[in-house]
Design an enzyme around this catalytic site. Sequence first.
Site, PDB file in Angstrom:
ATOM      1  N   PRO A 270       0.845  -1.210   0.000  1.00  0.00           N
ATOM      2  CA  PRO A 270       0.000   0.000   0.000  1.00  0.00           C
ATOM      3  C   PRO A 270       0.873   1.251   0.000  1.00  0.00           C
ATOM      4  O   PRO A 270       1.643   1.484   0.930  1.00  0.00           O
ATOM      5  CB  PRO A 270      -0.798  -0.136   1.298  1.00  0.00           C
ATOM      6  CG  PRO A 270       0.070  -0.970   2.199  1.00  0.00           C
ATOM      7  CD  PRO A 270       0.816  -1.913   1.296  1.00  0.00           C
ATOM      8  N   ASP A 440       5.870   3.655   1.316  1.00  0.00           N
ATOM      9  CA  ASP A 440       5.161   2.508   1.883  1.00  0.00           C
ATOM     10  C   ASP A 440       4.342   2.997   3.077  1.00  0.00           C
ATOM     11  O   ASP A 440       4.903   3.376   4.109  1.00  0.00           O
ATOM     12  CB  ASP A 440       6.191   1.452   2.311  1.00  0.00           C
ATOM     13  CG  ASP A 440       5.548   0.171   2.823  1.00  0.00           C
ATOM     14  OD1 ASP A 440       4.339   0.179   3.125  1.00  0.00           O
ATOM     15  OD2 ASP A 440       6.271  -0.850   2.934  1.00  0.00           O
ATOM     16  N   HIS A 441       3.011   2.982   2.936  1.00  0.00           N
ATOM     17  CA  HIS A 441       2.150   3.547   3.984  1.00  0.00           C
ATOM     18  C   HIS A 441       2.068   2.661   5.222  1.00  0.00           C
ATOM     19  O   HIS A 441       1.480   3.060   6.232  1.00  0.00           O
ATOM     20  CB  HIS A 441       0.743   3.795   3.429  1.00  0.00           C
ATOM     21  CG  HIS A 441       0.054   4.976   4.043  1.00  0.00           C
ATOM     22  ND1 HIS A 441       0.327   5.423   5.316  1.00  0.00           N
ATOM     23  CD2 HIS A 441      -0.896   5.824   3.550  1.00  0.00           C
ATOM     24  CE1 HIS A 441      -0.425   6.470   5.604  1.00  0.00           C
ATOM     25  NE2 HIS A 441      -1.178   6.738   4.539  1.00  0.00           N
ATOM     26  N   ARG A 442       2.640   1.466   5.173  1.00  0.00           N
ATOM     27  CA  ARG A 442       2.641   0.619   6.368  1.00  0.00           C
ATOM     28  C   ARG A 442       3.607   1.145   7.423  1.00  0.00           C
ATOM     29  O   ARG A 442       3.422   0.900   8.619  1.00  0.00           O
ATOM     30  CB  ARG A 442       3.021  -0.813   5.990  1.00  0.00           C
ATOM     31  CG  ARG A 442       2.048  -1.506   5.062  1.00  0.00           C
ATOM     32  CD  ARG A 442       2.568  -2.862   4.628  1.00  0.00           C
ATOM     33  NE  ARG A 442       3.831  -2.757   3.885  1.00  0.00           N
ATOM     34  CZ  ARG A 442       4.506  -3.798   3.412  1.00  0.00           C
ATOM     35  NH1 ARG A 442       4.038  -5.024   3.610  1.00  0.00           N
ATOM     36  NH2 ARG A 442       5.630  -3.626   2.752  1.00  0.00           N
TER      37      ARG A 442
END
Length: 468
Positions: A270, A440-442
Amino acid sequence: MATSHLASSFTSSQLLPVRRLRAVPRRARVPAVQAKIREIFMPALSSTMTEGKIVSWHKSEGDWLTKGESVVVVESDKADMDVETFYDGFLAAIVVPEGESAPVGAAIAFLAETEEEVPLAKAKADSNSSGGGSAAPAAVEIDGKVAAAPAAVAVPAPAATAVADGPRKTVATPHAKKLAKQHKVDINKVVGTGPYGRITPADIEAAAGIQPKKPAPAPVAQAAAAPATPAPAAAASASLPPPLPGSSVVPFTTMQGAVSKNMMESLSVPTFRVGYPIVTDALDALYAKLKPKGVTMTVILAKAAAMALAQHPVVNASCKDGKSFSYNGSINIAVAVAMDGGLITPVLQDADKLDLYLLSEKWKELVKKARAKQLSPNEYNSGTFTLSNLGMFGVDRFDAILPPGQGAIMAVGASKPTVVADKDGFFSVKSKMLVNVTADHRIIYGADLAAFLETFAKIVENPDNLTL
């Protein structure tokens, strides 16, 4: 392009692994003689390599090989590398000719210790090429005793958990090794059923007593009324429109295949994107001074990014398993470089610790090796942050795809004159470039990326510290 030798900048050549094959004589009373035949197999030249392509053989069948001598040039997913042999002997048979590919661990040639053993090695190569070996009329113990045996008797295939007699080279897929560790299976006691004896995940599951998952049976009426459902790949091919008249289908090169695989992997991450405009008048002035000394704009931007990452370590972090993330101890800037038939990302390691001039020399060396396809794996797969600069082509903005295993990638557009208004309402013309970062939105959130870009902009707009 085929290369016969590695550049002198290589500190060491890749050694060509050699696997000893051992098959036990069926009857103890058969007389035996000593012989040594070694199987040369496709080496793994990088952590992502699953198959290699033979670019060129330095030697021909029948030539004598000396230990440490370069034998073959192998094309991996990113580079062409010379590989050497571990042993002296005659190159008895070449199984994989130039221009063809083989999976990692597959036999590509056979080495005989003496000239008298060359015919035996050739027979072994022919047996492997025809998929035989088990139906050979003689039981042969390679790298040990070679015995003549009576005609082969049909023997049931051993179970996957059977213990192989004698020492052997264990070749297993990465997933199989992971399963073996997870289920506490001694991988050395598992006999592989994959190509060339390679241990597969199914072999490990069988050894651990795990029943393979069976697909749900189709309804009987449906099976009787309709033909068998085509395989997904066949169905996908059938759904593709026919090629246009005069068109041609070109298969991926090894490098293009690796790029395609990485891009597909990135789709599972994501991501989000943030853009930031930066005034570049001071940066352009600095570049005008440094350009005659061989310093490129790409190197200046890589140095600025490294300095900003030092203040925002989370943007230099990486998440590889979806359950945790790592703060990387080094700031290694990977820079995208276009090549004929692909793309590669040479890595400026410890970019925050090197001055601009040393960084520039390092970059020139990396680009030269990349163009010649002579980068070592550590020089293209150790990046912690990627920079992609299309500004030199006049591109004003674009988004970059996040490489697997990294937290962020920066896309830099061209610097162009722009009308801006100051705080007092006066207009002026200043050069501006737009920087877009995909993250990386994590592990990286909007505020993290905004703070990083603010720091990066300050460094670029006041670049005096870049030359310290």
